[in-house]
Design a protein around this motif. Structure first.
Motif, mmCIF file in Angstrom:
data_model
loop_
_atom_site.group_PDB
_atom_site.id
_atom_site.type_symbol
_atom_site.label_atom_id
_atom_site.label_comp_id
_atom_site.label_asym_id
_atom_site.label_seq_id
_atom_site.Cartn_x
_atom_site.Cartn_y
_atom_site.Cartn_z
ATOM 1 N N ALA A 156 0.862 -1.463 -0.410
ATOM 2 C CA ALA A 156 -0.520 -0.161 -0.432
ATOM 3 C C ALA A 156 1.105 0.924 -0.027
ATOM 4 C CB ALA A 156 -1.188 -0.212 1.006
ATOM 5 N N ALA A 157 0.412 2.429 -0.748
ATOM 6 C CA ALA A 157 1.326 3.792 -1.224
ATOM 7 C C ALA A 157 1.191 4.307 0.990
ATOM 8 C CB ALA A 157 0.481 4.011 -2.723
ATOM 9 N N ASP A 158 0.032 3.976 1.516
ATOM 10 C CA ASP A 158 0.248 5.342 2.045
ATOM 11 C C ASP A 158 -1.119 3.969 2.949
ATOM 12 O OD1 ASP A 158 -2.595 6.145 1.389
ATOM 13 O OD2 ASP A 158 -1.322 7.857 -0.186
ATOM 14 N N TRP A 159 -1.522 5.573 4.618
ATOM 15 C CA TRP A 159 -2.302 5.274 5.154
ATOM 16 C C TRP A 159 -3.919 4.442 4.481
ATOM 17 C CZ3 TRP A 159 -2.569 2.937 10.102
ATOM 18 C CH2 TRP A 159 -3.015 2.735 10.472
ATOM 19 N N ASP A 160 -4.122 5.991 3.494
ATOM 20 C CA ASP A 160 -5.408 5.870 3.141
ATOM 21 C C ASP A 160 -6.268 4.688 2.305
ATOM 22 O OD1 ASP A 160 -7.473 7.691 4.269
ATOM 23 O OD2 ASP A 160 -6.595 9.539 2.614
ATOM 24 N N ALA A 161 -4.414 3.604 1.759
ATOM 25 C CA ALA A 161 -5.323 2.787 0.797
ATOM 26 C C ALA A 161 -4.733 1.839 1.070
ATOM 27 C CB ALA A 161 -3.347 3.013 -0.624
ATOM 28 N N LEU A 162 -3.839 1.925 2.386
ATOM 29 C CA LEU A 162 -4.689 0.501 3.200
ATOM 30 C C LEU A 162 -6.338 0.246 3.692
ATOM 31 C CD1 LEU A 162 -2.660 -2.290 4.120
ATOM 32 C CD2 LEU A 162 -1.844 -0.903 6.236
ATOM 33 N N ALA A 163 -6.359 1.446 4.705
ATOM 34 C CA ALA A 163 -7.746 1.910 4.947
ATOM 35 C C ALA A 163 -8.417 0.881 4.106
ATOM 36 C CB ALA A 163 -7.611 2.432 5.375
ATOM 37 N N GLU A 164 -8.844 1.711 2.188
ATOM 38 C CA GLU A 164 -9.223 1.357 1.886
ATOM 39 C C GLU A 164 -9.817 -0.620 1.867
ATOM 40 O OE1 GLU A 164 -12.326 2.391 0.499
ATOM 41 O OE2 GLU A 164 -11.471 4.049 2.741
ATOM 42 N N ASP A 165 -8.152 -0.633 1.507
ATOM 43 C CA ASP A 165 -8.019 -1.774 1.186
ATOM 44 C C ASP A 165 -8.644 -2.732 2.523
ATOM 45 O OD1 ASP A 165 -6.094 -4.698 -0.372
ATOM 46 O OD2 ASP A 165 -5.778 -4.967 1.809
ATOM 47 N N ALA A 166 -8.221 -2.221 3.666
ATOM 48 C CA ALA A 166 -8.367 -3.758 4.229
ATOM 49 C C ALA A 166 -10.286 -3.769 4.782
ATOM 50 C CB ALA A 166 -7.798 -3.010 5.777
ATOM 51 N N LEU A 167 -10.487 -1.768 4.360
ATOM 52 C CA LEU A 167 -11.998 -1.759 4.109
ATOM 53 C C LEU A 167 -13.003 -2.861 3.571
ATOM 54 C CD1 LEU A 167 -14.494 -0.351 5.212
ATOM 55 C CD2 LEU A 167 -13.985 0.736 3.324
ATOM 56 N N ARG A 223 6.783 3.352 7.033
ATOM 57 C CA ARG A 223 6.633 4.090 5.218
ATOM 58 C C ARG A 223 4.933 4.800 5.471
ATOM 59 N NH1 ARG A 223 10.107 1.885 2.010
ATOM 60 N NH2 ARG A 223 8.797 0.117 1.023
ATOM 61 N N VAL A 224 3.232 3.301 6.101
ATOM 62 C CA VAL A 224 2.652 3.640 5.915
ATOM 63 C C VAL A 224 2.455 4.317 6.999
ATOM 64 C CG1 VAL A 224 0.023 2.220 6.031
ATOM 65 C CG2 VAL A 224 2.081 1.557 3.810
ATOM 66 N N ARG A 225 2.089 3.699 8.138
ATOM 67 C CA ARG A 225 2.244 4.211 9.812
ATOM 68 C C ARG A 225 2.707 5.914 10.110
ATOM 69 N NH1 ARG A 225 6.526 2.864 13.855
ATOM 70 N NH2 ARG A 225 7.549 4.852 12.458
ATOM 71 N N ASP A 226 3.274 6.153 9.217
ATOM 72 C CA ASP A 226 4.375 7.105 8.975
ATOM 73 C C ASP A 226 3.318 7.843 8.310
ATOM 74 O OD1 ASP A 226 6.230 6.793 11.147
ATOM 75 O OD2 ASP A 226 7.665 7.186 9.897
ATOM 76 N N THR A 227 2.873 7.749 7.145
ATOM 77 C CA THR A 227 1.141 9.189 7.154
ATOM 78 C C THR A 227 0.267 8.751 7.086
ATOM 79 O OG1 THR A 227 0.446 6.627 5.372
ATOM 80 C CG2 THR A 227 2.599 8.330 4.493
ATOM 81 N N PHE A 228 -0.092 8.303 9.098
ATOM 82 C CA PHE A 228 -1.118 8.350 9.196
ATOM 83 C C PHE A 228 -1.999 9.604 9.835
ATOM 84 C CE2 PHE A 228 -3.528 8.446 13.727
ATOM 85 C CZ PHE A 228 -4.771 7.632 13.309
ATOM 86 N N TYR A 229 -3.567 9.688 9.771
ATOM 87 C CA TYR A 229 -3.416 11.223 10.412
ATOM 88 C C TYR A 229 -5.051 10.329 10.874
ATOM 89 C CZ TYR A 229 -6.835 11.202 6.221
ATOM 90 O OH TYR A 229 -7.719 10.574 5.158
ATOM 91 N N HIS A 230 -5.542 11.245 12.074
ATOM 92 C CA HIS A 230 -6.440 10.978 12.377
ATOM 93 C C HIS A 230 -8.189 11.929 11.314
ATOM 94 C CE1 HIS A 230 -10.657 9.982 15.256
ATOM 95 N NE2 HIS A 230 -10.444 11.382 15.577
#
Length: 249
Positions: free
Chosen positions: A64-75, A176-183
């Motif tokens: 996954a490129a960033d947090w949003d991409a991983l979140a949408e994949d997990a979703l 890298r993904v974790r470091d793009t996390f935002y709430h």
């Protein structure tokens, strides 16, 4: 359906299971770290672990490129699970579980029976220095030491330079993904929320329960367990016994 075949790992199918414990991975950990829990699941509960892209059965896919991409994949994986389920995440996976659960509620999807967050500070503070471990600037040797200390490197990996290199690549991809996390502003959940934390975990804020409580409008409980970030070995190996929702009729 094809996504579930590679992205949702079920070590032992339970016919007529009342609910499924769906586990989301922590930084550097794949689905495999949860599979031994299949032996400790209560009657009527099935274990499933989400495999992120770039590892295990999805190793041919890009990370996954960033947090949003991983979140949408997990979703996409979580929402395809059939029947009642409990959503679990440890450390970075705790943030992911919360983010996925809140996105499901916002979109009117089928929410989990309960959300269980283990060893994670409240995401409402964003990514703090306390949460940035291991860090991007650490050397390969430091990362290997970290993974070895927390049992993330089986002996067959330690003895194989190619497998060790793959483990490092996976770890750095997760960092890298974790470091793009935002709430996401306003993100909350109404599903029952259970927080687990280690009594000796210096990563976790002393007021973690108060902070998480503000992110849930439903039932809430906080359990403090022996040990550090991964508890004691005995607690970790039997952690499903501590998940309240799994033991409800």
């Amino acid at each position: 359906m094809q996504l579930l075949e590679t992205a949702l790992v079920r070590p032992r199918q339970v016919p007529d299971a009342r609910r499924t414990l769906v586990c989301l991975g922590f930084c550097g950990g794949g689905a495999g770290v949860y599979l031994r829990w299949a032996d400790t699941m209560p009657p009527g509960a099935e274990l499933a672990a989400v495999c992120y892209p770039g590892r295990e059965g999805r190793f041919l896919e890009d990370f996954a490129a960033d947090w949003d991409a991983l979140a949408e994949d997990a979703l996409a994986v979580v929402t395809a699970v059939e029947g009642p389920y409990v959503l679990f995440g440890h450390s970075m996976g705790g943030w992911m579980a919360f983010d996925v659960a809140s996105r499901i509620e916002e979109r009117g999807g089928r929410a989990p029976e309960a959300l269980v967050v283990s060893a994670a500070n409240a995401p409402s503070f964003g990514l703090t220095v306390r949460d940035m471990f291991p860090a991007q600037q650490e050397t390969d040797e430091q990362l290997m030491d970290w993974m070895r200390a927390f049992g993330l490197l089986p002996e067959h990996v330690l003895g194989d330079p190619d497998l060790a290199e793959m483990a490092l690549e996976l770890m750095r991809a997760d960092i890298r993904v974790r470091d793009t996390f935002y709430h996401r502003e306003g993100a909350k959940v109404s599903t029952p929320l259970q927080i687990l934390s280690g009594a000796d975990d210096d990563i976790i804020d002393p007021h973690v329960a108060d902070h998480w409580r503000k992110l849930s409008t439903g039932d809430f409980r906080h359990d403090v367990l022996p040990g550090g970030h991964f508890y004691t070995p005995d607690i970790w190996s039997g952690l499903p016994s501590r998940i309240t929702a799994l033991h409800q009729d």
